[in-house]
Design an enzyme around this catalytic site. Structure first.
Site, PDB file in Angstrom:
ATOM      1  N   LYS A  22       1.094  -1.021   0.353  1.00  0.00           N
ATOM      2  CA  LYS A  22      -0.286   0.097  -0.324  1.00  0.00           C
ATOM      3  C   LYS A  22       1.070   1.761  -0.325  1.00  0.00           C
ATOM      4  O   LYS A  22       0.829   2.150  -0.666  1.00  0.00           O
ATOM      5  CB  LYS A  22      -0.549   0.006   1.364  1.00  0.00           C
ATOM      6  N   ASN A  23       1.735   1.007   0.791  1.00  0.00           N
ATOM      7  CA  ASN A  23       2.866   2.120   1.168  1.00  0.00           C
ATOM      8  C   ASN A  23       3.610   2.574   0.364  1.00  0.00           C
ATOM      9  O   ASN A  23       4.457   3.984  -0.320  1.00  0.00           O
ATOM     10  CB  ASN A  23       3.515   2.113   2.045  1.00  0.00           C
ATOM     11  N   CYS A 120      -3.635  13.412  13.748  1.00  0.00           N
ATOM     12  CA  CYS A 120      -3.835  11.729  13.553  1.00  0.00           C
ATOM     13  C   CYS A 120      -3.641  10.974  14.606  1.00  0.00           C
ATOM     14  O   CYS A 120      -3.742  11.566  15.896  1.00  0.00           O
ATOM     15  CB  CYS A 120      -3.836  11.081  12.329  1.00  0.00           C
ATOM     16  N   ARG A 125       1.869  14.656  13.124  1.00  0.00           N
ATOM     17  CA  ARG A 125       2.455  14.115  11.628  1.00  0.00           C
ATOM     18  C   ARG A 125       2.140  15.392  11.075  1.00  0.00           C
ATOM     19  O   ARG A 125       2.034  16.010  10.206  1.00  0.00           O
ATOM     20  CB  ARG A 125       1.560  12.999  11.533  1.00  0.00           C
ATOM     21  N   ASP A 309       6.291   0.435  11.702  1.00  0.00           N
ATOM     22  CA  ASP A 309       4.887  -0.519  11.591  1.00  0.00           C
ATOM     23  C   ASP A 309       4.521  -1.230  11.934  1.00  0.00           C
ATOM     24  O   ASP A 309       3.914  -2.498  11.905  1.00  0.00           O
ATOM     25  CB  ASP A 309       5.134   0.043  10.111  1.00  0.00           C
ATOM     26  N   ARG A 401      -8.097  -0.418   5.816  1.00  0.00           N
ATOM     27  CA  ARG A 401      -7.587   0.516   5.770  1.00  0.00           C
ATOM     28  C   ARG A 401      -6.091   0.128   4.446  1.00  0.00           C
ATOM     29  O   ARG A 401      -5.461   0.367   3.658  1.00  0.00           O
ATOM     30  CB  ARG A 401      -7.288   2.044   6.150  1.00  0.00           C
TER      31      ARG A 401
END
Ligand code: UD1
Length: 434
Positions: A22-23, A120, A125, A309, A401
């Site tokens: 995804k990233n 967030c 961020r 992560d 997500r």
């Protein structure tokens, strides 16, 4: 609102396939803004963040192809006309990575209006480093009504030194630099594989880039870029989550379509914790637990260090290890929201500032728990897989997500997991984490 119902206790056995990253896909989709030709991306995961970026690009006037049948992991994007170079708050607020369109929009259209992402779940961020870099490249940036407006007839190459290593900041400015006039020297860049993925796509589009994957990147600007087809690398965080799923359940799992070379820090740590991890091929790993898990400390760092992560998922594993594990989070403040939920399931964890001390092994018991962000959700799924009884995880839209059909993948290797509710409901989207 969707929930997962998970009954713990089954060892995971079999083969589990990793989807595309995804990233990587997010910046690669933004890179399509840089050309009037078509960009085709393969191995794009079907997750909610990607759908959000599709909506974002479409709202700007891009033609974004539909995924069809067997080609469901392929996306085509054509930004021939960009009638509206604006990233609206309604979209940006649900996905912070929307700020990735800032650099490419200014480079291509000479102007961009992007809603400020705001805070967030996992910390402040900011995007100050994106702004500072664009200003050095000659953009005039103003802020009003929650929006940031950037203008530049043509960006100029510059010497950029990041005060702090930032992944999307590096990607955003790399995309700005490829169409700038002259040379851009970028120092203290992020070295994440996702940056390298983006640079490979940009190079296939005709950009001149050297040093991607190292901390110094040199870009020689060109006047235009052309279309390209590019296959996104596997998701190293999803692969890492599966490795821990295999280990924590005492299973025997083959993780396929992954890149072990991107998982070095995690594999080292799992081996230190007493887990057998074998590299079967450049794309396949096998994970097995043999004997009791041992405590091992982690400290999150930029790539190639231990990824932030993977911190929450590792913490679930640490609850099952014998001894005391120190988990130090260095990248984001406030990234311990999974701790309270793990404690409710019986874990023994104390947080002091940016360090969590985990004492194990703890016997986890099933509970109703709340997912607070993407990786925290993954941590709770892992804990539920070994907990005694049936856990109910609320707010799994966070998980959607970034993890493609996670419950189907886990069920196929023996997990007892089912979803209650509709997949991808449009409402209930909250601010993004990563
Ligand atoms: C990306 C990843 C996310 C991962 C993170 C760190 C994407 C879409 N997301 O997020 O999954 O957790 O890298 O590996 O790729 N910072 C500033 N100013 C800036 C930008 C960042 O101070 O302008 C700070 C952040 O607050 C944070 C640190 O730099 O403390 C690293 O953040 P960054 O690498 O930018 O994270 P993201 O790119 O948002």
């Amino acid at each position: 609102m969707d929930k997962f119902v998970i009954r713990g206790g089954n060892p995971l056995v079999g083969t589990i396939r990793v989807s595309g990253a995804k990233n990587s896909a997010l910046p690669c989709m933004a890179a399509a803004i840089l050309t009037e030709d078509q960009i085709t991306l393969e191995n794009v995961p079907q997750v909610r963040d990607i759908e959000t970026e599709r909506r974002l690009l479409a709202s700007m006037g891009a033609e974004v192809g539909q995924r069809e049948g067997r080609a469901h992991d392929r996306i085509t994007i054509n930004c021939r006309t960009l009638s509206d170079p604006v990233a609206r708050y309604e979209i940006v607020k649900t996905m912070r990575a929307s700020s990735l369109v800032l650099g490419p929009l200014v480079a291509r259209a000479g102007m961009a209006r992007v809603a400020m992402p705001g805070g967030c779940a996992i910390g402040g961020r900011p995007i100050d480093l994106h702004i500072k870099g664009l200003e050095k490249m000659g953009a005039v940036i103003t802020q009003a009504h929650g929006y940031l407006e950037a203008r530049a007839e043509r960006l100029r190459g510059a010497h950029l030194v990041f005060d702090k290593i930032t992944v999307t900041g590096t990607e955003d400015l790399l995309m700005a630099a490829v169409l700038a006039e002259g040379e851009t020297l970028m120092e203290n860049c992020a070295r994440e594989p996702e940056v390298t993925d983006l640079a490979a796509l940009l190079t296939a589009m005709g950009a001149h880039i050297q040093g991607a994957g190292t901390s110094t990147i040199v870009v020689e600007g060109v006047t235009s870029l052309h279309g390209a087809r590019y296959r996104i690398n596997p998701d190293r965080i999803e692969a890492g989550t599966f490795l821990i799923a295999g280990a924590i359940t005492g299973g025997d799992l083959i993780v396929s379509n992954c890149k072990p070379a991107h998982l070095g820090a995690l594999i080292d740590k799992l081996q230190e914790a007493g887990i057998l991890v074998e590299i079967l091929s450049p794309e396949t790993l096998r994970v097995r637990a043999h004997g009791p898990l041992r405590a091992a400390d982690i400290s999150t760092e930029e790539y190639p260090g231990f990824p932030t992560d993977m911190q929450a998922q590792y913490m679930a594993l640490a609850t099952q290890a014998e001894g005391v594990s120190q988990v130090r989070e260095n990248i984001f403040e406030n990234r311990f929201m999974h701790v309270q939920e793990l404690v409710r399931m019986g874990a023994n964890i104390k947080v002091d500032g940016s360090t969590a001390t985990v004492r194990g092994p703890a016997r986890l018991s099933a509970a109703a728990v709340m997912c607070s962000d993407l990786r925290a959700s993954a941590s709770l799924v892992l804990a539920a897989l070994v907990a005694d009884g049936e856990s109910i995880l609320d707010r799994v839209y966070h998980m959607d997500r970034g993890y493609e059909r996670i419950e189907e993948k886990l069920r196929a290797v023996g997990a007892q997991i089912r979803r209650m509710g509709n997949i991808f409901p449009d409402k209930n989207q909250e601010k993004t984490d990563d």
